[in-house]
Design a protein around this motif. Structure first.
Motif, PDB file in Angstrom:
ATOM      1  N   ARG A  60       0.830  -1.209   0.000  1.00  0.00           N
ATOM      2  CA  ARG A  60       0.000   0.000   0.000  1.00  0.00           C
ATOM      3  C   ARG A  60       0.862   1.257   0.000  1.00  0.00           C
ATOM      4  NH1 ARG A  60      -5.397  -1.236   3.658  1.00  0.00           N
ATOM      5  NH2 ARG A  60      -6.304  -2.691   2.151  1.00  0.00           N
ATOM      6  N   GLU A  87     -10.576 -11.381   6.151  1.00  0.00           N
ATOM      7  CA  GLU A  87     -10.579  -9.976   5.718  1.00  0.00           C
ATOM      8  C   GLU A  87      -9.221  -9.600   5.123  1.00  0.00           C
ATOM      9  OE1 GLU A  87     -11.766  -7.544   9.016  1.00  0.00           O
ATOM     10  OE2 GLU A  87     -13.779  -8.424   9.081  1.00  0.00           O
ATOM     11  N   GLU A 102      -8.979 -11.075   1.624  1.00  0.00           N
ATOM     12  CA  GLU A 102      -9.733 -10.285   0.642  1.00  0.00           C
ATOM     13  C   GLU A 102      -8.990  -9.001   0.287  1.00  0.00           C
ATOM     14  OE1 GLU A 102     -12.400 -10.951  -1.277  1.00  0.00           O
ATOM     15  OE2 GLU A 102     -12.083 -12.961  -0.469  1.00  0.00           O
ATOM     16  N   ALA A 103      -8.412  -8.355   1.284  1.00  0.00           N
ATOM     17  CA  ALA A 103      -7.635  -7.135   1.027  1.00  0.00           C
ATOM     18  C   ALA A 103      -6.410  -7.443   0.172  1.00  0.00           C
ATOM     19  CB  ALA A 103      -7.219  -6.493   2.347  1.00  0.00           C
ATOM     20  N   ARG A 104      -5.807  -8.590   0.378  1.00  0.00           N
ATOM     21  CA  ARG A 104      -4.639  -9.012  -0.411  1.00  0.00           C
ATOM     22  C   ARG A 104      -5.033  -9.192  -1.873  1.00  0.00           C
ATOM     23  NH1 ARG A 104       0.185  -8.072  -0.227  1.00  0.00           N
ATOM     24  NH2 ARG A 104      -0.350  -7.411  -2.289  1.00  0.00           N
ATOM     25  N   ILE A 105      -6.163  -9.842  -2.099  1.00  0.00           N
ATOM     26  CA  ILE A 105      -6.653 -10.049  -3.465  1.00  0.00           C
ATOM     27  C   ILE A 105      -6.910  -8.698  -4.137  1.00  0.00           C
ATOM     28  CG2 ILE A 105      -8.618 -10.907  -4.819  1.00  0.00           C
ATOM     29  CD1 ILE A 105      -8.767 -13.222  -2.669  1.00  0.00           C
ATOM     30  N   THR A 106      -7.526  -7.786  -3.407  1.00  0.00           N
ATOM     31  CA  THR A 106      -7.806  -6.449  -3.940  1.00  0.00           C
ATOM     32  C   THR A 106      -6.510  -5.707  -4.243  1.00  0.00           C
ATOM     33  OG1 THR A 106      -9.901  -6.357  -2.733  1.00  0.00           O
ATOM     34  CG2 THR A 106      -8.936  -4.246  -3.426  1.00  0.00           C
ATOM     35  N   GLN A 107      -5.535  -5.801  -3.346  1.00  0.00           N
ATOM     36  CA  GLN A 107      -4.256  -5.120  -3.559  1.00  0.00           C
ATOM     37  C   GLN A 107      -3.518  -5.711  -4.760  1.00  0.00           C
ATOM     38  OE1 GLN A 107      -3.267  -2.423  -1.748  1.00  0.00           O
ATOM     39  NE2 GLN A 107      -1.561  -2.179  -3.153  1.00  0.00           N
ATOM     40  N   ASP A 108      -3.546  -7.034  -4.877  1.00  0.00           N
ATOM     41  CA  ASP A 108      -2.881  -7.658  -6.023  1.00  0.00           C
ATOM     42  C   ASP A 108      -3.510  -7.203  -7.334  1.00  0.00           C
ATOM     43  OD1 ASP A 108      -1.060  -8.928  -4.406  1.00  0.00           O
ATOM     44  OD2 ASP A 108      -2.104 -10.858  -4.426  1.00  0.00           O
ATOM     45  N   GLN A 109      -4.833  -7.048  -7.343  1.00  0.00           N
ATOM     46  CA  GLN A 109      -5.488  -6.552  -8.555  1.00  0.00           C
ATOM     47  C   GLN A 109      -5.093  -5.103  -8.831  1.00  0.00           C
ATOM     48  OE1 GLN A 109      -7.348  -8.445 -10.805  1.00  0.00           O
ATOM     49  NE2 GLN A 109      -6.848  -6.623 -12.005  1.00  0.00           N
ATOM     50  N   ALA A 110      -4.960  -4.300  -7.793  1.00  0.00           N
ATOM     51  CA  ALA A 110      -4.527  -2.912  -7.976  1.00  0.00           C
ATOM     52  C   ALA A 110      -3.114  -2.865  -8.559  1.00  0.00           C
ATOM     53  CB  ALA A 110      -4.587  -2.157  -6.650  1.00  0.00           C
ATOM     54  N   ASP A 122      -3.408  -3.833 -12.211  1.00  0.00           N
ATOM     55  CA  ASP A 122      -3.962  -2.704 -12.969  1.00  0.00           C
ATOM     56  C   ASP A 122      -2.912  -1.613 -13.166  1.00  0.00           C
ATOM     57  OD1 ASP A 122      -6.375  -4.072 -12.989  1.00  0.00           O
ATOM     58  OD2 ASP A 122      -7.282  -2.843 -11.408  1.00  0.00           O
TER      59      ASP A 122
END
Length: 165
Positions: free
Chosen positions: A56, A81, A84-92, A95
């Motif tokens: 981050r 939780e 899920e945040a890890r998955i979101t960060q990896d996608q960021a 991207d």
């Protein structure tokens, strides 16, 4: 391979390796995730949180919207939780690397360190560090998973490459 494709590959590898790490951790008893361990961040959960904190911090600097927090911040006490945040960060991260250009990679970035002053460094070095930082701490998590009775993690870049080819 050009530098853009290289960092896109590292982002893809990063997400792949994190999935494997989190799968191995999910198979452990919950008590093992918080059990004290000998590591920089002395538990599996604390180390996984630190990896996310580092990502981050670095990504926020790279996109020009820096955040600040201590390196030992616990973002999530709950494993699901955090996952899920890890998955979101990896996608960021994926991207972000999809939007890279050779000119961006070749430029410098000035940022404020959490522990020291301001620095100006080449973006390619910062990108390399962001991915290397994760690899470093995933290695520690891998060892802690073994200590907790979990499976051996085959998360080296070469294993990723063999699956992709």
């Amino acid at each position: 391979m050009n530098s853009v494709a290289y960092f896109q590959r590292l982002a893809s590898y990063n997400a792949w390796a994190n999935r494997h790490v989190y799968e191995a951790c999910a198979a452990l008893p919950a008590s093992e995730l918080d059990a004290p361990r000998r590591a920089f961040f002395p538990s599996i959960m604390r180390t996984l949180n630190h990896i996310l904190v580092g990502d981050r911090l670095w990504l926020s600097r790279l996109v020009g919207d820096p955040v600040a927090m201590p390196l030992d911040t616990i973002l999530f006490d709950d494993f699901d939780e955090l996952r899920e945040a890890r998955i979101t960060q990896d996608q960021a991260i994926l991207d972000f690397t999809d939007g890279l250009t050779a000119d961006i990679i070749a430029s410098d970035l000035t940022y404020q360190s959490v522990l020291a002053g301001a620095y100006t460094m080449p973006r390619d070095l910062i990108l390399g560090h962001m991915f290397n930082h994760q690899t470093h701490h995933r290695g520690q998590v891998s060892n802690m998973v073994l200590e907790a009775g979990g499976k051996v993690l085959e998360i080296d870049l070469i294993y990723y490459a063999r699956e992709q080819l």
